[in-house]
Write an enzyme that holds these catalytic residues in place. Structure first.
Site, mmCIF file in Angstrom:
data_model
loop_
_atom_site.group_PDB
_atom_site.id
_atom_site.type_symbol
_atom_site.label_atom_id
_atom_site.label_comp_id
_atom_site.label_asym_id
_atom_site.label_seq_id
_atom_site.Cartn_x
_atom_site.Cartn_y
_atom_site.Cartn_z
ATOM 1 N N ASP A 106 0.807 -1.223 0.000
ATOM 2 C CA ASP A 106 0.000 0.000 0.000
ATOM 3 C C ASP A 106 0.836 1.267 0.000
ATOM 4 O O ASP A 106 2.018 1.230 0.337
ATOM 5 C CB ASP A 106 -0.789 0.003 1.305
ATOM 6 C CG ASP A 106 -2.258 -0.037 1.027
ATOM 7 O OD1 ASP A 106 -2.631 -0.145 -0.140
ATOM 8 O OD2 ASP A 106 -3.021 0.020 2.006
ATOM 9 N N TYR A 162 5.947 -9.502 7.812
ATOM 10 C CA TYR A 162 5.826 -8.054 7.951
ATOM 11 C C TYR A 162 6.151 -7.674 9.390
ATOM 12 O O TYR A 162 5.848 -8.421 10.320
ATOM 13 C CB TYR A 162 4.393 -7.600 7.667
ATOM 14 C CG TYR A 162 4.043 -7.482 6.205
ATOM 15 C CD1 TYR A 162 4.268 -6.290 5.533
ATOM 16 C CD2 TYR A 162 3.473 -8.537 5.515
ATOM 17 C CE1 TYR A 162 3.935 -6.157 4.185
ATOM 18 C CE2 TYR A 162 3.135 -8.412 4.167
ATOM 19 C CZ TYR A 162 3.374 -7.224 3.510
ATOM 20 O OH TYR A 162 3.047 -7.087 2.192
#
Lengths: 248, 248
Positions: free
Chosen positions: A52, A110
């Site tokens: 994103d 992540y």
């Protein structure tokens, strides 16, 4: 014709995410531009994780095909000269012609970093999410345990996302204190749109005492985005590890 | 009238250093502007370390006098609302009327961070100096020992600087490996213009094998800027600790 795999690190601050968008700076757009200029043919990369806007990566993966005679390993050096300083190829290598980064088993990790100090530290503002509210790491860790395993993560998916299934598997979810930061590390086969940031936002609600750790179980069961915590800001998120099954 | 001490953290990337410069963004200029607006009187801070263009700080110190009735401890909160995100006050407190940050004994610690990887990692480019040349930490540590103590550091001072004496005392100089970074920490009572960056540049020459560790002794003895290594880039440098003698 050969297929080349790139490992790409970037600072997402200045980009509208990975995916090509006409009129906006994106990682994919910068790679296509620099590769096409370098190899003197029209190149379109295939990305692994479409991160994103504002999200960072140490090791996202892209592949492309080329007829150019430059050895695959040399592409990293030549390409870095044509890329802005906030994107850097970490390696380039030839792979099998049918290798597709989104169609093969992988594990992604992540990290979501929270700067938990009284006042923001400017030198870390771009790569952490700052909150002065003290967070209880023990409770966040208790809550984290409920996410591990195969679950329907519909409550942790941005409602706009169109996907076949919202079932995903989380292999590991660790919450650790690193100096004045709290780091949430989540390893899974794949993630829904905004999933890691909604998990982080929910764990922060637990950390500040607004949610009990056990509440996570009922939030997962509800399959309702409204029940989970807010989407934590993008700047705290970094893709730190990408393993393809054959490498594991 | 009261005297207030501020502890100031900043990301130096966007600034022409600490010191006020008409027409350029500086930390001192931003503090004067925000304080004057907040307290509704003309404020001019006195800074402790006049850091260079591009250098960062976790804890630089500034003092100023004010007639305003706002409690000193509350100033940090109110001031942060008026400062850009890359400057953040860490604390504010009333001090004795004769406290002057440059006229009292202190110990400052600077860190110089070197990212020593094959390729630049974009998310650390603003706060480290990148070099892909492998550096030998053991040799750098041997060289570092020659700096410790009281010496005439004329060889490690930018020639333009006008100072009464180039004698300074270094209490400690550590070179340590932290993951993929090499961190040079230097603690002293005070530093000459560009001194830490020239020490870092010289230690890097040792690390890459261009200078023997023992050469540092003769470079110090020469009292000649030409003999030392280059001035390492500003972005790697951060002021990390500031102790006033009464606190030690």
């Amino acid at each position: 014709m050969k297929r080349v795999k790139l490992v790409v690190a970037y600072d997402g601050t200045a980009y509208h995410g990975w995916q090509l968008q006409p009129g906006s700076a994106t990682i994919e757009g910068e790679l296509n531009r620099a590769l096409s200029a370098l190899l003197q043919e029209e190149i379109q990369v295939i990305g692994a994780s479409r991160t994103d806007s504002g999200v960072h990566a140490l090791c996202n993966v892209a592949v492309f095909d080329t007829d150019a005679r430059i050895p695959a390993e040399k592409i990293s050096y030549a390409l870095n000269q044509r890329l802005p300083e906030d994107i850097r190829i970490q390696s380039s290598a030839e792979v099998e012609a049918d290798f597709h980064p989104r169609h093969c088993d992988s594990r992604k990790t992540y990290e979501y970093r929270i700067l938990n100090t009284r006042f923001l530290l400017p030198t870390r503002r771009l790569y952490t999410h700052f909150t002065y509210v003290p967070l209880d790491v023990i409770k966040m860790r208790q809550a984290a345990a409920y996410f591990v395993g195969e679950h329907d993560f519909k409550s942790f998916c941005a409602p706009a996302a169109v996907v076949e299934t919202t079932v995903r598997t989380i292999y590991e979810l660790a919450v650790e204190k690193r100096g004045d930061e709290i780091v949430i590390s989540v390893c899974g086969s794949g993630f829904l749109y905004n999933m890691v940031r909604i998990i982080a936002g929910t764990l922060m609600e637990v950390g500040r005492g607004k949610l009990a750790p056990e509440a996570v179980k009922s939030i997962i069961d509800a399959k309702d985005r409204q029940k989970a915590g807010p989407t934590a800001p993008a700047c705290g998120l970094t893709l730190v590890k990408y393993e393809f099954l054959e490498d594991i």
